[in-house]
Design an enzyme around this catalytic site. Structure first.
Site, mmCIF file in Angstrom:
data_model
loop_
_atom_site.group_PDB
_atom_site.id
_atom_site.type_symbol
_atom_site.label_atom_id
_atom_site.label_comp_id
_atom_site.label_asym_id
_atom_site.label_seq_id
_atom_site.Cartn_x
_atom_site.Cartn_y
_atom_site.Cartn_z
ATOM 1 N N ARG A 62 0.719 -1.325 -0.048
ATOM 2 C CA ARG A 62 0.041 0.026 -0.020
ATOM 3 C C ARG A 62 0.822 1.454 -0.068
ATOM 4 N NH1 ARG A 62 -5.749 -1.219 2.610
ATOM 5 N NH2 ARG A 62 -5.174 -3.196 1.108
ATOM 6 N N GLU A 102 0.498 4.188 0.836
ATOM 7 C CA GLU A 102 0.015 5.275 1.731
ATOM 8 C C GLU A 102 1.248 5.848 2.518
ATOM 9 O OE1 GLU A 102 -3.347 5.481 5.104
ATOM 10 O OE2 GLU A 102 -2.804 3.561 4.046
ATOM 11 N N ARG A 132 1.274 2.113 13.081
ATOM 12 C CA ARG A 132 0.140 1.059 12.635
ATOM 13 C C ARG A 132 0.613 0.723 11.156
ATOM 14 N NH1 ARG A 132 -3.028 4.827 14.439
ATOM 15 N NH2 ARG A 132 -3.718 5.402 12.387
ATOM 16 N N HIS A 133 1.082 1.560 10.599
ATOM 17 C CA HIS A 133 1.347 1.337 9.174
ATOM 18 C C HIS A 133 2.755 0.720 8.392
ATOM 19 C CE1 HIS A 133 -2.080 4.201 9.138
ATOM 20 N NE2 HIS A 133 -2.489 3.666 7.948
ATOM 21 N N GLU A 177 -8.439 -2.949 14.129
ATOM 22 C CA GLU A 177 -8.752 -3.672 13.248
ATOM 23 C C GLU A 177 -7.650 -4.483 12.791
ATOM 24 O OE1 GLU A 177 -8.742 -2.602 9.205
ATOM 25 O OE2 GLU A 177 -9.106 -4.823 9.187
ATOM 26 N N SER A 191 -10.576 -7.997 7.908
ATOM 27 C CA SER A 191 -11.807 -7.218 7.235
ATOM 28 C C SER A 191 -12.333 -8.254 6.354
ATOM 29 C CB SER A 191 -11.476 -6.162 6.224
ATOM 30 O OG SER A 191 -12.398 -5.118 6.124
ATOM 31 N N ARG A 193 -0.384 -6.806 12.277
ATOM 32 C CA ARG A 193 -0.951 -6.261 13.324
ATOM 33 C C ARG A 193 -1.394 -7.462 14.289
ATOM 34 N NH1 ARG A 193 -4.919 -1.550 10.421
ATOM 35 N NH2 ARG A 193 -3.167 -0.319 9.703
#
Lengths: 517, 517
Positions: free
Chosen positions: B280, B282, B288-289, B437, B440, B491
């Site tokens: 990703r 981002e 968290r990333h 989270e 998903s 995570r």
């Protein structure tokens, strides 16, 4: 969508209307879900629920329709619906069932019966299903892009990607018995391609190889680890590496896990392995090349000699080959029925074939084709040379699996440990299957001073990006002697089965011309 | 390099010169290789071979040197060399051994002895090694970048990458008991960082999670498959996807295996899973990333209701959590001794917590902080809302693990199946650990007409690149109802252990600012 739609346009009420039709969400069927492969005597005259694909549907007169139901690759059974007030089946329902398109997905309620004679068209021959409810949860189109029968034949047009046919794997396209659809058609209709039993058999074999690898290393104290795909330096040379913009910098896609395997050993793990993707930006449109492929990698401390690593890898591959014959017998037979090939020969215990590079070249000079009469001990082998040597070795030793050890210094990267007895060659080897390389491995240099010397000797700047970080591993703390190898999963599967192209062994083959699906 | 170099500059012959020194290739030691953890009464007064790191070396007078030897993370033992004609040890050898740098790698021959008193500085307290041969196969530098002791303390400077501290995982930097080196120092000295027992314990736990996942699905008829990383279309939106030049075209790095999992189900597999990287792009510099991370993905046919998938995933995660406590007890304790955290609470069987999104919002409105008094049922939760809800649920149900089901339509992508009872919400859920989270999932739309409607309703052109290929899956043949989920491995490990940053859970964390090592 979620209510039954009667097949008839008449005004009268269809008494069976709750027993069939299209539905988006599964309708309630109270009988127990049963797999076709499990149906047996205990089910006769009992009601079962089956979820399957329509393989075929046809009317027999106006009051009866036959369907073939299929699940789990190739399990199929005959089903029939017969109109009659007592059965809960109307003529409208029969007509609707008889008109279902092949490859529609249905959920049925049925009573298991013994047929009048054996049902030869189905895999389940001694039972049939008398259907009382049929719900279609997903429709198929009127015309399939690729029928299941065509999808289960050998792919043709393997050279769609402009490659030169290289007569690999003892098999050429001409020898294929049944013409089928082109590989391009297979790959552009992935759903039907994947539903073909032969595709599923190849996948099963591929996953068995992965599992056998994991089983073997897990019982020998190897630790799994995860090398990254995105890396900040292309330590293994820049020409064939994918690059991408990365937040104002440049990132590369890893060509191998080499650096990271060694870092794990340096970091105190005695034995490590990983299974993951590697990438090579080589514009090669051949049946041997993929731009993304899976490598099963391992690295281990060396206690006293690098042959420990070589023998371990050899034993690992022999374990895989021998277990495959047992665990995937049916799948191998199925694949051979579509892509014929001679069995893969492995050596008897104690008769393993390990040849030095120099002896291999000697064999080529003495027994190979005329053009290889002058091959040198100091130059790497070409693909045609490798294949010629493979044929000589098969002839001489009755094996399709062998090791070439002691590659020349010129054919190996800077990190290969030189042979202390003869620094013209390295403590490095390749493994071959049917004359084609599937594993490259050897002892790595673990000493920072020796390593830096070799980097310079290869004309590389020790302070360049990637090289510096690599060298720093060995400078930052003492790293034990170690070695390892990487096994190309795609190639092991393809050459074991003698598939006509490695692209048939991959789930989603990636070539310079193919990124979809 | 391969011969012993005497430590003394004297002219007289060192009678011990064959018993010590630097060597590139392992020197022969005939005693059996023995691991420190295995040393016991049967070894007393016998000779063993040990390969280990020097943890410490010091002289005691001129005739004796002590070393601490370490292997396999934290197994250590005291060794000593005493000069004397009868022992084969010279003063030169003692001096050389006493001057070995910590983290050098040595191979030794030694006699196992009972020490005079317990050796409190080592893990092996009741045996010691009297060394007769010591060969250094890899030297360490005079000064380490990061000592093992520092590497085994909690990393500080977690926010080096300019993120805003978000008080995650019930733990802030201030609460850390012992100051250590910064995370940047750890990551830039990967060898010593990885040698720290705490790093190895986190890795062990990570690999145990992977293995438990695989065990669970393997015994439930899931087929492993391999989704590609390189893809030709960015079907899940273009903003956060990495792009790269690909032989004159553009390739993308897969953000998830979603498309391919569904394609496998469409291709006739009832249940599939994969474990592999996702990417990703981002530009988020938070704890968290990660830009590259590992996802454990699964997808399964739905027999009658999507809660089958939800319960299976719940059972899978509970299996992982409960087994971790058993199999990784020591590692979890070790991690907690460095990064203190409260135990991870799981619900008792039968007391699992599954809350609808609407009920979750109601809890937030009623029991959450003042700023969440007006949260809506139609908008996705923010990270602070998720954490606040996590605290409320922990309070109310004594669990750190729970499910939020029925996410609003607006918060889910086009492929999420709408609830037939209430099309404002979806048959989709998230799983949470400590208010964050980790999974998903939900039911996907399997019907081409319904899917095309939803694509249009979301304002997407059904003929656009990637979307067309996706839609074609469902048009090409009937695809059974199905659903699944993806579990973020990084995570799960980080939040289970309440690590202060997910970067500590990854082998080689990739962030917008970090691509090395």
């Amino acid at each position: 969508m979620s209510t039954a739609s009667a097949g008839s346009g008449g005004v009268e009420v269809d008494f069976a209307e709750d027993n069939y039709g299209d539905t988006l969400f599964p309708r309630e069927i109270k009988s127990a879900l049963t797999h076709l492969r499990d149906i047996g005597e205990q089910h006769v005259d009992r009601s079962v629920k089956v979820r399957a694909w329509i393989q075929n549907a046809r009317m027999q007169g106006k009051k009866m329709a036959f369907v073939e139901l299929r699940e789990e690759g190739s399990w199929s059974i005959q089903g029939l619906v017969v109109a009659g007030a007592g059965t809960g089946v109307s003529r409208e329902m029969v007509k609707w069932v008889g008109s279902l398109n092949p490859e529609s997905f249905v959920s049925v309620e049925a009573t298991v019966k013994r047929p009048l004679g054996l049902v030869k068209s189905c895999r389940v021959t001694n039972y049939e299903l008398h259907l009382s409810k049929v719900f279609c949860e997903a429709p198929a189109p009127d015309v399939l892009g690729l029928s299941l029968a065509a999808a289960n034949k050998a792919a043709t047009g393997l050279d769609e990607e402009e490659e030169v046919v290289d007569g690999m794997a003892n098999l050429t396209v001409k020898e294929l018995v049944v013409p089928g659809a082109s590989l391009a058609t297979h790959i552009s209709d992935p759903v039907m391609h994947k539903r073909a039993p032969v595709t599923q058999a190849i996948s099963d074999i591929r996953m068995a190889v992965r599992k056998l690898f994991t089983e073997y290393v897990d019982t020998r104290d190897f630790n799994m680890f995860e090398p990254p795909c995105l890396i900040g330096a292309a330590s293994e040379g820049g020409a064939e590496v994918f690059t991408l913009p990365y937040f104002g910098k440049t990132a590369y896609l890893a060509q191998s896990a080499q650096f990271y395997k060694q870092l794990e050993i340096a970091g105190g793990r005695k034995r490590v392995y990983s299974i993951g993707p590697a990438f090579r930006a080589e514009n090669s449109n051949t049946r041997r090349h993929l731009t993304e492929f899976i490598v099963m990698d391992l690295e281990t401390e060396i206690e006293s000699h690098y042959h420990e690593v070589m023998y371990l890898l050899e034993d690992l591959l022999l374990y895989i080959f021998r277990q495959l014959e047992v665990r995937c017998k049916d799948q191998i037979e199925l694949v051979r029925s579509v892509y014929p090939s001679p069995p893969f020969l492995v050596p008897q215990p104690g008769k393993e074939v390990r040849i030095s590079f120099a002896d291999g070249q000697k064999l080529l000079r003495e027994k190979g084709p005329a053009e290889f009469r002058n091959v040198s001990d100091d130059e790497d082998m070409s693909t045609p040379q490798e294949k010629a040597l493979g044929a000589i070795i098969r002839d001489k030793y009755q094996t399709d699996f062998y090791i070439i050890d002691k590659f020349p210094e010129s054919a190996r990267p800077f990190y290969a440990m030189l042979d202390p007895e003869n620094p013209a060659v390295t403590n490095a080897f390749d493994f071959f299957m049917r004359g084609q390389e599937v594993l490259s491995g050897g002892q790595r240099i673990h000493h920072p001073v020796v390593l830096e010397d070799r980097i310079r000797a290869k004309g590389i700047d020790p302070s360049s990006l990637g090289i510096k970080e690599y060298l720093d591993i060995f400078k930052s703390a003492g790293v034990p002697p170690h070695g390892g190898g990487g096994i190309g999963l795609d190639r092991v599967v393809a050459w074991y089965l003698a598939l006509p192209t490695v692209h048939l062994a991959a789930y989603y083959p990636r070539t310079p011309k193919r990124l979809l699906p």
